[in-house]
Structure formats: structure tokens, C-alpha cells
Scaffold this motif. Sequence first.
Motif, mmCIF file in Angstrom:
data_model
loop_
_atom_site.group_PDB
_atom_site.id
_atom_site.type_symbol
_atom_site.label_atom_id
_atom_site.label_comp_id
_atom_site.label_asym_id
_atom_site.label_seq_id
_atom_site.Cartn_x
_atom_site.Cartn_y
_atom_site.Cartn_z
ATOM 1 N N ARG A 153 7.310 6.110 4.266
ATOM 2 C CA ARG A 153 6.953 5.862 5.672
ATOM 3 C C ARG A 153 8.210 5.727 6.528
ATOM 4 N NH1 ARG A 153 5.086 1.007 8.029
ATOM 5 N NH2 ARG A 153 5.124 0.037 5.997
ATOM 6 N N VAL A 206 8.764 -10.104 14.292
ATOM 7 C CA VAL A 206 9.438 -10.097 12.994
ATOM 8 C C VAL A 206 10.096 -11.450 12.735
ATOM 9 C CG1 VAL A 206 11.740 -9.232 13.593
ATOM 10 C CG2 VAL A 206 10.692 -8.555 11.467
ATOM 11 N N LYS A 257 -6.379 -7.315 5.570
ATOM 12 C CA LYS A 257 -7.622 -7.363 4.782
ATOM 13 C C LYS A 257 -7.809 -8.770 4.190
ATOM 14 C CE LYS A 257 -9.003 -2.991 4.897
ATOM 15 N NZ LYS A 257 -8.080 -2.501 5.900
ATOM 16 N N ARG A 282 0.813 -1.235 0.000
ATOM 17 C CA ARG A 282 0.000 0.000 0.000
ATOM 18 C C ARG A 282 0.840 1.275 0.000
ATOM 19 N NH1 ARG A 282 -2.178 -0.132 6.277
ATOM 20 N NH2 ARG A 282 -0.088 -0.084 7.148
#
Length: 421
Positions: free
Chosen positions: A42, A318, A168, A35
Motif C-alpha cells: 500500500r 497520528v 471492526k 490486513r
Amino acid sequence: MLQNKRIAIVGGGPGGLTLARLLQIKGAAVRVYERDLNNEVRVQGGALDLHTESGLAALQKAGLMDAFKANYRPGAEKIRVVDSQLKVYLDEHKKEAVATFGDKHYRPEIDRGPLRDILLASLQPATIVWDSHIVSVEPVRDSWNLVFQNGSTATADIVIGADGANSKIRPFVTDIKPLWTGITMVEGSIKHAERTAPIVHQLLEGGKIFAFGNEQTVIVSSKGDGSFGFSAACKTSECWYKESGIDFKDHQQVLDWFKKEFTTWNSTWWELFANEETVFIPRPQYCMPLDQQWAAKPNITLIGDAAHWMPPFAGEGVNMAMLDALQLSECLTSPIFVNTQAAIANYEKGMFARFAKAGQGTLFNTEWMHSPQALDNMLAMFGRSMLKQMGFIGKMWVSVTLIPFIRKAVGLSPKQYVLTE
Ligand SMILES: Cc1cc2nc3c(=O)[nH]c(=O)nc-3n(C[C@H](O)[C@H](O)[C@H](O)COP(=O)(O)OP(=O)(O)OC[C@H]3O[C@@H](n4cnc5c(N)ncnc54)[C@H](O)[C@@H]3O)c2cc1C
């Protein structure tokens, strides 16, 4: 099994990128739908410690250990354990940093940004499709139609949800929901820390700080670019971050909250909230049920936080995500499975078992780190691990009653670090 199959990995975090690399090595056709608009958009969080048997094992298999060794931060794993008044109880900076790759106790740290860069650079051109915020997937016969927020679509034969905590893709695999842990963490990222948070920066010394007091925690983690990430966590109601009315874009409002909520903490900590450039993110902490299981689907599955979101208080997230990537890539490319459903079933069986164990340890840590005995428990944990490494004990439990002994044995009489009041 993967011949002529188009694989869509949704999410370009450590899990998704590791999986893409491992599958491409085996000749699979992979796209990663991420995304973010690009790799720069970011701010990546603080350093991550990779474990020999999981995160590092995946990088080894991916042929990326040399790249890791060129980019990790020796010494960044060194921890100072302090109380809310900045008294230091445990100081790993007194130890020399020795790289012992292969030793299961060695947990080298790498910043998220460089880890992401290494993985991105290892992928074939055009593997990543940026600006691909997926909103849904639709089954179309034996394949999937992926629907993105920007209106575009794509098709794939196999979909792997690596899209993190609020996946999602997860609802298309299971309807099992995460459970509320009772803790909210407010995460911040401080640029130019030497100037903007000088005292904490000095105490951090390029490593990590774990601070405990009044059933609350502050964890600070350095980054190689002179910035650092931190989190302040405490017990709250589930929707506190909405109901509190705090605008987390306004550092003054977050500082006012910290002063009120962390009222017994030394005012030195306030410098974490003093800079107007600092971006804060409230993160209510959930954990997937430890006994979660579902029947394997033929051509869709989950890895990483999408599969087993848990709080970060054991540093497993992670590592689990990268180990999932390793295990799933092995299953999907193994000739022993008759079809992808059997391969996915085998991967998920192992993943459920790993999560049940790691999640239990994580919830245990989440509980004690926010208990009145947090500091003593932390020291007992370090003492136990240190004595084990020194070969003094096997599986012996070091109880909190041994803490004075441990402190003495390792020369850790508490000392005042700095007080501004
Ligand atoms: C404050 C904090 C500190 C932490 N500290 C540690 C630590 O010290 N050690 C540790 O092991 N773990 C730590 N964790 C947990 C760790 O960050 C995660 O477990 C790990 O990043 C999971 O990797 P992942 O690839 O599954 O998901 P993520 O890293 O969350 O990556 C998911 C990716 O999917 C993308 N994405 C999300 N939704 C969509 C969508 N709809 N469409 C397309 N793309 C999407 C995201 O942009 C992201 O790039 C910490 C977490 C937090 C919040």
C-alpha cells in the motif's frame, strides 16, 4: 497482570505498531494482525508532524528516537499558505530549519513509510501477521476468537482494536457512531511530482502547502521519495462520493469534478489531477462525538482512529494514536491496577478527556478552514503561534483585525507566486 496473556493488536498502523513495541519492551506476548498482504503493498500517505508531548514521547519511550532522527525530514514542516490563485501569504521557507527536539513548538515531520519501517524493525520476528483482515471477534469464556476474511482464526486473551476509522473491533466495545461533519476530502498521491506536477512541486519545495478559497481547501504534503500526497476538500452531502457517480479510479472524471466544484480556483491546480497514474480516494469526514464514553470491558479496548476518529485538520490523529499506545501500555503493565479491566478503565478515562479536547480543536479547524474567512484565520493562527514563540504574548487572542499588522511584522506582503492563465 499480562503474564501468560496473549495480546492481539488488530491493525498495524502507527498506533498498533507503537503499542506492540511498547508492550514487547515490557515482556508481553503480542501479535499484530494486519490486513495488508505485506509492508510494500500500500502506498503510504504524506508526511506526519510528530508532537513533543505525544508522538515523540511515545517514540522516546519506545527507544526509537535515534531511528527517528536518522529518518525524519528536516525542513518538511515548512509551510506555504496560499490562496486559490497561488498568491503566497505566509512562507516559512524564508526561515532556517532548526532542530529543537524537546521544544513543544517543534514538530518534525516524517514520512509514513519510514515511520512504519522504524516501528516494524523494532518488533520481535513474526510479531506481525500479514494478510489478516479481521471480520469479527467472538467471545469464548475469558478470551476471544478472531475471525479473518481468508477463513483463518486465532485466539487471544486481550484484544486491542487499532484498526483505524472503520474499525471492526469498535462495535464490540461501544455502539457509539461517528457524526458527519459536512466535508468530503478527495485524497490523491502523485509520483515523480517534479515531472507530473511541476508548478505545485516547485511551490511545495519539500514542505507543505495550505491553500484556501471559496470555503474550500487544498493541502499538499511532500514525501522524501519525490512524490507527494494532497487532498482537496469541500462541503458536500454525506453520500456525495457514491451519489456523484464519479469513478475515482478515472483521473479525468476527478479532474472534471475539480474544475466544476473548485471553479474559482486557478487552473494551475489542475496538474494535481492530470496524471493517469494518480490514485484518488474519497474520504467523507466524520468525527466521533466529543462526549463519547463507555464502561470499560475486561479484555478489549480501542486506540487511535478506532477509538476517536476525527478529521485531519488539526494534525492530531497520528499523535493521539501514538499517545494512546503509550498510555495503554503503561496502564496494562502497571502494578497498581488489580486487573486488566481496571487498567483499561484508567486508560480510557484519560483517552476520553484527551479526545474531548483535541476533537474540539479539530472540529473548530474543520469549520473555519471551510469558511469565507479561512485565509485570514490561518494567518491569525500562525501569527499567534509565532508571537507566542517570540515571547511577545502569552494567552492573548490575536484577532483577524491584527492580520495586517502581523503580515507587516513578519514581512508577509502577499505576492503572486505563479499564474498560468
Ligand atoms: C488524507 C489524510 C491526511 C492526514 N494527515 C494527518 C496529519 O498530517 N497528521 C496527523 O496526525 N494525522 C493525519 N491524518 C490522520 C492519521 O492518518 C490517523 O489519525 C492515524 O493514521 C491513525 O492511526 P491508527 O494507527 O489509529 O490507524 P491507521 O493509521 O488507520 O491504521 C490502521 C491499520 O489497521 C489496518 N486495518 C484496518 N482494518 C483492518 C481489519 N479489519 N483487519 C486488520 N487490519 C485492519 C489498516 O490496514 C492500517 O494498517 C490524516 C489522515 C488522512 C486520511
